[in-house]
Design a protein around this motif. Structure first.
Motif, mmCIF file in Angstrom:
data_model
loop_
_atom_site.group_PDB
_atom_site.id
_atom_site.type_symbol
_atom_site.label_atom_id
_atom_site.label_comp_id
_atom_site.label_asym_id
_atom_site.label_seq_id
_atom_site.Cartn_x
_atom_site.Cartn_y
_atom_site.Cartn_z
ATOM 1 N N ARG A 73 0.877 -1.050 -0.126
ATOM 2 C CA ARG A 73 -0.084 -0.193 0.188
ATOM 3 C C ARG A 73 0.893 1.334 0.266
ATOM 4 N NH1 ARG A 73 -5.259 -1.442 1.025
ATOM 5 N NH2 ARG A 73 -5.808 0.584 1.147
ATOM 6 N N PRO A 74 0.458 2.347 -0.758
ATOM 7 C CA PRO A 74 1.341 3.352 -0.640
ATOM 8 C C PRO A 74 1.112 4.324 0.657
ATOM 9 C CG PRO A 74 -0.630 3.898 -2.001
ATOM 10 C CD PRO A 74 -0.678 2.450 -1.370
ATOM 11 N N PHE A 75 2.320 4.363 1.298
ATOM 12 C CA PHE A 75 2.282 5.245 2.509
ATOM 13 C C PHE A 75 3.864 5.552 2.872
ATOM 14 C CE2 PHE A 75 2.066 1.036 4.061
ATOM 15 C CZ PHE A 75 3.208 0.939 4.918
ATOM 16 N N ALA A 76 4.151 6.550 3.596
ATOM 17 C CA ALA A 76 5.577 6.739 4.128
ATOM 18 C C ALA A 76 5.344 6.564 5.647
ATOM 19 C CB ALA A 76 5.949 8.263 3.629
ATOM 20 N N ILE A 77 6.341 6.020 6.287
ATOM 21 C CA ILE A 77 6.222 5.678 7.730
ATOM 22 C C ILE A 77 5.816 6.545 8.709
ATOM 23 C CG2 ILE A 77 7.851 4.822 9.484
ATOM 24 C CD1 ILE A 77 7.141 2.538 7.310
ATOM 25 N N PRO A 78 6.138 8.028 8.360
ATOM 26 C CA PRO A 78 5.614 8.990 9.601
ATOM 27 C C PRO A 78 4.230 9.193 9.257
ATOM 28 C CG PRO A 78 7.708 9.696 8.457
ATOM 29 C CD PRO A 78 7.272 8.634 7.567
ATOM 30 N N ASP A 79 3.557 8.749 8.406
ATOM 31 C CA ASP A 79 2.134 9.060 8.200
ATOM 32 C C ASP A 79 1.378 8.387 9.303
ATOM 33 O OD1 ASP A 79 2.845 10.108 5.584
ATOM 34 O OD2 ASP A 79 1.960 8.388 4.328
ATOM 35 N N PHE A 80 1.841 7.469 10.034
ATOM 36 C CA PHE A 80 1.010 6.688 10.991
ATOM 37 C C PHE A 80 0.861 7.578 12.082
ATOM 38 C CE2 PHE A 80 2.860 2.793 8.988
ATOM 39 C CZ PHE A 80 1.818 2.378 8.293
ATOM 40 N N GLY A 81 1.710 8.520 12.293
ATOM 41 C CA GLY A 81 1.716 9.341 13.530
ATOM 42 C C GLY A 81 2.116 8.623 14.813
ATOM 43 N N SER A 82 2.742 7.561 14.743
ATOM 44 C CA SER A 82 3.150 6.638 15.606
ATOM 45 C C SER A 82 4.441 6.956 16.174
ATOM 46 C CB SER A 82 3.129 5.159 15.228
ATOM 47 O OG SER A 82 4.012 4.840 14.220
ATOM 48 N N ASP A 83 5.116 6.233 17.282
ATOM 49 C CA ASP A 83 6.385 6.362 17.769
ATOM 50 C C ASP A 83 7.415 5.328 17.127
ATOM 51 O OD1 ASP A 83 5.718 8.457 19.986
ATOM 52 O OD2 ASP A 83 4.315 6.825 20.242
ATOM 53 N N TYR A 84 6.998 4.243 16.985
ATOM 54 C CA TYR A 84 8.002 3.114 16.208
ATOM 55 C C TYR A 84 7.023 2.458 15.050
ATOM 56 C CZ TYR A 84 9.835 3.912 20.930
ATOM 57 O OH TYR A 84 10.444 4.404 22.257
ATOM 58 N N VAL A 85 7.811 2.009 14.391
ATOM 59 C CA VAL A 85 7.237 1.150 12.978
ATOM 60 C C VAL A 85 8.200 0.348 12.769
ATOM 61 C CG1 VAL A 85 6.729 1.148 10.709
ATOM 62 C CG2 VAL A 85 6.232 3.192 12.142
ATOM 63 N N VAL A 86 7.726 -1.082 12.525
ATOM 64 C CA VAL A 86 8.677 -2.090 11.992
ATOM 65 C C VAL A 86 7.904 -2.795 10.605
ATOM 66 C CG1 VAL A 86 9.365 -4.442 12.679
ATOM 67 C CG2 VAL A 86 9.246 -2.849 14.461
ATOM 68 N N LEU A 87 8.882 -3.077 9.740
ATOM 69 C CA LEU A 87 8.418 -3.456 8.353
ATOM 70 C C LEU A 87 9.358 -4.808 7.795
ATOM 71 C CD1 LEU A 87 10.842 -2.078 6.147
ATOM 72 C CD2 LEU A 87 9.437 -0.025 7.097
ATOM 73 N N ASN A 88 9.028 -5.249 6.988
ATOM 74 C CA ASN A 88 9.817 -6.295 6.223
ATOM 75 C C ASN A 88 10.199 -5.670 4.632
ATOM 76 O OD1 ASN A 88 10.542 -8.539 7.628
ATOM 77 N ND2 ASN A 88 8.141 -9.326 7.586
ATOM 78 N N PHE A 89 11.389 -6.123 4.325
ATOM 79 C CA PHE A 89 11.745 -5.680 2.982
ATOM 80 C C PHE A 89 11.646 -7.190 2.098
ATOM 81 C CE2 PHE A 89 14.355 -2.519 4.829
ATOM 82 C CZ PHE A 89 13.795 -1.397 4.274
ATOM 83 N N HIS A 90 11.441 -8.163 2.828
ATOM 84 C CA HIS A 90 11.510 -9.684 1.838
ATOM 85 C C HIS A 90 10.036 -9.930 1.457
ATOM 86 C CE1 HIS A 90 11.412 -11.457 6.219
ATOM 87 N NE2 HIS A 90 10.250 -11.718 5.735
ATOM 88 N N LYS A 91 9.069 -9.330 1.845
ATOM 89 C CA LYS A 91 7.615 -9.538 1.422
ATOM 90 C C LYS A 91 7.529 -8.863 -0.019
ATOM 91 C CE LYS A 91 5.933 -11.036 5.880
ATOM 92 N NZ LYS A 91 5.793 -12.359 5.800
ATOM 93 N N TRP A 92 6.886 -7.642 -0.009
ATOM 94 C CA TRP A 92 6.351 -7.122 -1.040
ATOM 95 C C TRP A 92 7.312 -5.995 -1.669
ATOM 96 C CZ3 TRP A 92 2.213 -9.376 -2.715
ATOM 97 C CH2 TRP A 92 1.482 -9.930 -1.770
ATOM 98 N N VAL A 93 8.623 -5.878 -0.927
ATOM 99 C CA VAL A 93 9.658 -5.460 -1.715
ATOM 100 C C VAL A 93 10.532 -6.348 -2.527
ATOM 101 C CG1 VAL A 93 11.878 -4.070 -1.492
ATOM 102 C CG2 VAL A 93 9.811 -3.594 0.000
ATOM 103 N N GLY A 94 10.112 -7.668 -2.110
ATOM 104 C CA GLY A 94 11.154 -8.481 -2.979
ATOM 105 C C GLY A 94 12.418 -8.650 -2.979
ATOM 106 N N ALA A 95 12.949 -8.226 -1.747
ATOM 107 C CA ALA A 95 14.210 -8.612 -1.540
ATOM 108 C C ALA A 95 14.581 -9.895 -0.744
ATOM 109 C CB ALA A 95 14.746 -7.529 -0.464
ATOM 110 N N PRO A 96 15.727 -10.371 -0.916
ATOM 111 C CA PRO A 96 16.116 -11.622 -0.261
ATOM 112 C C PRO A 96 15.759 -11.682 1.244
ATOM 113 C CG PRO A 96 17.974 -10.691 -1.314
ATOM 114 C CD PRO A 96 17.117 -9.750 -1.156
ATOM 115 N N VAL A 97 15.289 -13.085 1.508
ATOM 116 C CA VAL A 97 14.946 -13.182 2.743
ATOM 117 C C VAL A 97 15.882 -12.844 3.801
ATOM 118 C CG1 VAL A 97 14.320 -14.947 4.546
ATOM 119 C CG2 VAL A 97 13.198 -15.157 2.210
#
Length: 427
Positions: free
Chosen positions: A234-258
């Protein structure tokens, strides 16, 4: 951060800015969601799936051919040059990868760190969070990742805090999910820490975390968002959430190596997370990477990340990806919604779903039931899905197409469900 690293980071930011500016340009052609010839061309950049209809792409994504080639070259260099590269040149490439990752996330490089997967980052941020004391409350939901729920429960036990677990509505909508959290916040005295999952890995619900994070912040809580399943879907930038911490994966929808993921701390918030016990004792409280000590790991996924980001930006802009994934999801859901005995667990509001949507067969909500359903789909119909457990109202089966999944692939699932659901329901 050393002066040398700071100088290399500045250079890496310049490289990332140049790359992201170029990558922001539109691809040669925008592919419509239902342009099967166009998506078949994209599909040729990925490995052939073989005889099984693969509808479990939520675990990790296939690397496209250019990414796989870069990964192989990096592995060969690491194997050939070992410490000559690692100790004399690799840091420069890591700094570039960090700057590229930060640009894709919409954050400053010094505010993010790498981890090997989202679960590792979530575990560290939760278990090392210092802002909870005896008598405080922390809150999470039945849709959050299992390991994260366990970490929240452990945090409550270790700090003698109260753990509040919210059961999200059985038929989730944007409004009733917000209402469920709002009601929970209202009854939570001394609420200090809230975990939210943007794209849930069980039902497939996309949670309106912007609105919910604002409510949590108003209640006095620090907010951690898990967007492992939604980043680059989905299109968003991390600060959009208004949260204090964010965690994400690159090996799912970015298609980087596991083996490559990231976490972000809002400026000024890193100090509220303790330094990892295995990290160097002289790490500064505000050093974001010190929260997850990587040590010696497989460096290749991190070093291949810029190639994966280049491929995504030049070939697969996120809005185009989301439109395709929602088109594929709707293709199978609309054919079976209303089938007697079958519950589709997410509605049809496009703000509330992406690729993932799960189903449940009436009267068959146990983990064993759903393992059996996935086994039948695989053994009888050669369709790969996965069961998910942990929801308050029972287990389910998750369906996740990829960009190169075809409507014909999903038609095979529809045929299978129309045969299987009456058979199991009679059961």
């Amino acid at each position: 951060m050393s002066r040398r690293d700071a100088m290399m980071l500045a250079a890496g930011v310049a490289v990332a800015t140049t790359a992201s500016t170029g990558a922001a340009a539109a691809p040669d052609a925008t592919i419509a969601p239902d342009d099967e010839a166009g998506w078949a061309r994209i599909g040729k950049l990925y490995p052939a799936m073989g005889p099984v209809t693969q509808l479990e792409h939520g675990y990790w994504g296939n690397m496209a051919a250019p990414v796989a080639a870069a990964h192989r070259e990096i592995l060969a260099r690491l194997n050939r040059d070992t410490s000559i590269y690692a100790r004399r040149a690799m840091r420069r490439d890591q700094i570039t990868a960090q700057a590229r990752a930060a640009a894709a996330m919409g954050v400053n490089p010094e505010d993010m760190g790498f981890c090997r997967n989202a679960a590792e980052g979530l575990q560290a941020l939760i278990s090392q969070f210092q802002g909870v004391t005896e008598g405080d409350a922390i809150l999470y939901s039945d849709n959050d990742y299992e390991a994260s729920q366990n970490a929240m429960a452990y945090l409550a036990l270790a700090r003698r805090a109260r753990a509040i677990k919210v059961a999200l509505p059985r038929a989730p909508t944007r409004d009733n999910v917000i209402a469920a959290y709002a009601e929970a916040f209202k009854g939570a005295k001394r609420l200090k820490f809230v975990l939210l999952t943007h794209g849930t890995h069980r039902s497939g619900m996309v949670v309106p975390v912007v609105e919910i994070a604002a409510l949590a912040k108003a209640a006095g809580a620090v907010v951690l968002v898990d967007c492992a399943q939604s980043f680059f879907q989905r299109p968003f930038a991390i600060p959009d959430f208004g949260s204090d911490y964010v965690v994400l994966n690159f090996h799912k929808w970015v298609g980087a190596p596991v083996g490559i993921a990231a976490f972000w701390c809002r400026p000024g918030m890193a100090a509220q997370v303790a330094t990892a016990p295995s990290e160097a004792s002289d790490a500064a409280p505000g050093d974001v990477q010190s929260k997850v000590h990587l040590g010696t790991v497989d460096f290749a996924p991190q070093l291949a990340l810029p190639t994966a980001l280049d491929f995504q930006a030049s070939v697969l802009p996120v809005p185009m990806k989301l439109a395709r994934l929602q088109y594929l999801r709707n293709h199978w859901v609309r054919q079976v919604r209303g089938l007697s005995g079958l519950e589709i667990m997410v509605g049809d509001d496009p703000e509330t779903f992406g690729a993932i949507t799960s189903f449940r067969i009436a009267g068959h909500g146990s983990p064993a039931d759903n393992v059996a359903i996935t086994d039948t789909l695989f053994n009888r119909y050669r369709i790969m899905t996965v069961h998910r457990t942990g929801l308050a109202d029972g287990a389910c089966v998750r369906v996740t197409p990829a960009l190169f999944t075809t409507p014909a692939d999903l038609d095979r699932l529809v045929v299978a469900l129309k045969q299987l659901v009456p058979e199991i329901a009679r059961g």
